[in-house]
Design an enzyme around this catalytic site. Structure first.
Site, PDB file in Angstrom:
ATOM      1  N   GLY A 154      21.853  32.098  26.008  1.00 35.79           N
ATOM      2  CA  GLY A 154      22.349  32.679  24.777  1.00 35.79           C
ATOM      3  C   GLY A 154      21.253  33.446  24.060  1.00 35.79           C
ATOM      4  O   GLY A 154      20.266  33.884  24.668  1.00 35.79           O
ATOM      5  N   ARG A 241      17.867  20.847  21.136  1.00 37.08           N
ATOM      6  CA  ARG A 241      18.259  19.549  20.585  1.00 37.08           C
ATOM      7  C   ARG A 241      17.617  18.448  21.417  1.00 37.08           C
ATOM      8  O   ARG A 241      17.607  18.503  22.652  1.00 37.08           O
ATOM      9  CB  ARG A 241      19.784  19.382  20.599  1.00 37.08           C
ATOM     10  CG  ARG A 241      20.509  20.175  19.511  1.00 37.08           C
ATOM     11  CD  ARG A 241      20.190  19.621  18.125  1.00 37.08           C
ATOM     12  NE  ARG A 241      20.937  20.272  17.063  1.00 37.08           N
ATOM     13  CZ  ARG A 241      20.494  21.316  16.356  1.00 37.08           C
ATOM     14  NH1 ARG A 241      19.309  21.850  16.640  1.00 37.08           N
ATOM     15  NH2 ARG A 241      21.219  21.824  15.379  1.00 37.08           N
ATOM     16  N   GLU A 270      15.586  11.943  14.552  1.00 39.52           N
ATOM     17  CA  GLU A 270      14.696  12.668  13.650  1.00 39.52           C
ATOM     18  C   GLU A 270      14.857  12.162  12.226  1.00 39.52           C
ATOM     19  O   GLU A 270      15.991  11.873  11.812  1.00 39.52           O
ATOM     20  CB  GLU A 270      14.975  14.179  13.730  1.00 39.52           C
ATOM     21  CG  GLU A 270      14.621  14.763  15.079  1.00 39.52           C
ATOM     22  CD  GLU A 270      14.834  16.266  15.174  1.00 39.52           C
ATOM     23  OE1 GLU A 270      14.292  16.868  16.113  1.00 39.52           O
ATOM     24  OE2 GLU A 270      15.540  16.824  14.312  1.00 39.52           O
ATOM     25  N   HIS A 289      10.492  19.833  14.394  1.00 39.70           N
ATOM     26  CA  HIS A 289      11.721  20.638  14.286  1.00 39.70           C
ATOM     27  C   HIS A 289      11.503  21.852  13.383  1.00 39.70           C
ATOM     28  O   HIS A 289      12.217  22.079  12.405  1.00 39.70           O
ATOM     29  CB  HIS A 289      12.868  19.781  13.760  1.00 39.70           C
ATOM     30  CG  HIS A 289      14.224  20.315  14.150  1.00 39.70           C
ATOM     31  ND1 HIS A 289      15.288  19.509  14.460  1.00 39.70           N
ATOM     32  CD2 HIS A 289      14.686  21.586  14.272  1.00 39.70           C
ATOM     33  CE1 HIS A 289      16.348  20.253  14.751  1.00 39.70           C
ATOM     34  NE2 HIS A 289      16.009  21.518  14.643  1.00 39.70           N
ATOM     35  N   ALA A 291      11.099  25.122  14.797  1.00 37.92           N
ATOM     36  CA  ALA A 291      11.305  26.368  15.540  1.00 37.92           C
ATOM     37  C   ALA A 291      12.101  27.393  14.747  1.00 37.92           C
ATOM     38  O   ALA A 291      11.802  28.592  14.783  1.00 37.92           O
ATOM     39  CB  ALA A 291      11.992  26.079  16.884  1.00 37.92           C
TER      40      ALA A 291
END
Length: 324
Positions: A154, A241, A270, A289, A291
Site C-alpha cells: 500500500g 502494528r 503499548e 510508535h 513512525a
C-alpha cells in the site's frame, strides 16, 4: 463555503499537535465543542452533527449509543482502526471514516528506512562502544544490492520502495492486489507475488518490512514458523502494528540467531514495558510508535478530517469511510 455544523471533539487533555493542527482548519469553519467526560453527556451531545475523534474516553460505546442514528459522521484522525469496533458503530447507523494510508505514508517509509540503516549499522552496539570510548567499531552493512521484502504494498510500502530504489536495493513485494508492470518498473520492484508467495519472499529477503493492517487474518502473520524461514543474516522491520508479529517467537528467534536483528516502532502491547526482553537485546532498535508522528502527517490528517466535515456540512456523503 460550507455552513457551520456542530462538531463534538473527543481528545485527551492536554491538547497535542494532532489537536492543534485539526483546530487550525476546523475551528474557523465549524462550532467545535470539546467533550468533558466529567460532565453529563446529554447536554453536550445535543445538536451534534459530527464527532472528531482524536482519542478521548477509552470506551466510546456509550456515546455511540446516545448518538445512534442522528450523527452524520464519526471521523477518526488516524489510519489504523484495529482498536475501534466498527461493527458496533455500523449497527448504530453512524458513518465512520478515517484518514487513510496516504496521510502517513512518507513518515512511515522514512522511519522504516531509518530502522533499516540503524540495524545495519548495529546502532545499539555503536552507542555502547561510544560510551566506552571505542573508535571504529562495530562493522556495519551497506543497503546496496540487498533485497528488501515488502509485505503489503500500500501507500507506505510504495514510498519505502521509492527510497530503497535510490539505495540500489533489490525489491520484492507481496500484496493481494495486482501491481502493474509500469508501477513495478517505476518503483524498481523485480518480484511481485500474492499471499501464496509470502514464504518465498521471507526466505529470500535481507530486510523484511511489514505494511499490513491488523485484523483477524493478519495477526501473527510473522510467527515462529515464518521466522525460521528468514536468513540468519536478515532483519525484520515493523512500523505497522506490533501484533502482526508473534513477539515471544521473535525474541526466541533473535536470541537463537535465526535472524540478525529487528527494527521495531510498534509492539503488541503499548506502551511497551521498558523491561521487555526484546528491548534488552543488542540487535534490536526500538522506538515508541513514532513512525507517523510528524508535523506533515498531522497536517495531512487534519486536512482530510476537515474535508469530510465540510462535506457533511454541505449534505454530501463522507469519503474515506471504513464502515461499508
Amino acid at each position: 463555503m460550507a455552513p457551520p455544523i456542530k462538531v463534538l471533539l473527543l481528545a485527551s487533555p492536554p491538547s497535542d499537535f494532532w489537536e492543534v493542527e485539526a483546530m487550525k482548519l476546523i475551528a474557523p469553519r465549524h462550532q467545535v465543542v470539546r467533550f468533558d467526560p466529567r460532565q453529563d453527556p446529554a447536554p453536550q451531545l445535543q445538536g451534534v452533527d459530527a464527532v472528531l475523534d482524536l482519542g478521548g474516553p477509552k470506551d466510546k460505546r456509550p456515546l455511540a449509543d446516545l448518538l445512534a442514528g442522528s450523527v452524520k459522521l464519526w471521523q477518526l484522525v488516524s489510519t489504523g482502526f484495529d482498536n475501534f469496533d466498527v461493527d458496533y458503530w455500523r449497527e448504530r447507523r453512524i458513518p465512520v471514516a478515517n484518514t487513510p494510508g496516504g496521510s502517513s505514508a512518507v513518515s512511515l517509509a522514512e522511519c522504516a528506512l531509518m530502522l533499516m540503516i540503524m540495524v545495519s549499522r548495529r546502532w545499539p552496539e555503536a552507542q555502547a562502544l561510544l560510551r566506552d570510548r571505542v573508535v571504529g567499531r562495530p562493522k556495519g552493512l551497506d543497503l546496496e544490492n540487498r533485497r528488501l521484502g515488502l509485505v503489503g504494498f500500500g501507500a507506505s510500502a510504495i514510498e519505502l520502495a521509492r527510497r530503497a530504489k535510490s539505495c540500489s536495493m533489490k525489491i520484492s513485494a507481496i500484496d493481494i492486489r495486482s501491481i502493474s508492470q509500469q508501477e513495478q518498473e517505476e518503483l524498481g520492484v523485480d518480484f511481485v507475488g500474492g499471499p501464496g508467495e509470502l514464504d518465498q519472499v521471507i526466505a529470500h529477503s535481507d530486510y523484511l518490512s511489514l505494511h499490513l493492517h491488523l485484523n483477524r487474518e493478519t495477526r501473527h502473520t510473522i510467527d515462529a514458523r515464518r521466522l525460521r524461514l528468514m536468513k540468519p543474516t536478515a532483519y525484520l522491520i515493523n512500523v505497522a502494528r506490533g501484533a502482526l508479529v508473534d513477539q515471544e517467537a521473535l525474541y526466541e528467534a533473535l536470541i537463537e540467531k535465526q535472524l540478525a536483528g529487528a527494527g521495531l516502532d510498534v509492539f503488541a502491547e503499548e506502551p511497551v514495558d521498558p523491561d521487555s526482553p526484546l528491548l534488552q537485546l543488542p540487535n534490536v532498535v526500538a522506538a515508541p510508535h513514532i513512525a507517523g508522528q510528524t508535523q506533515e502527517t498531522a497536517e495531512r490528517r487534519a486536512a482530510m478530517a476537515a474535508e469530510n466535515l465540510d462535506r457533511v456540512a454541505r449534505g454530501l456523503d463522507p469519503i474515506y469511510r471504513i464502515d461499508q
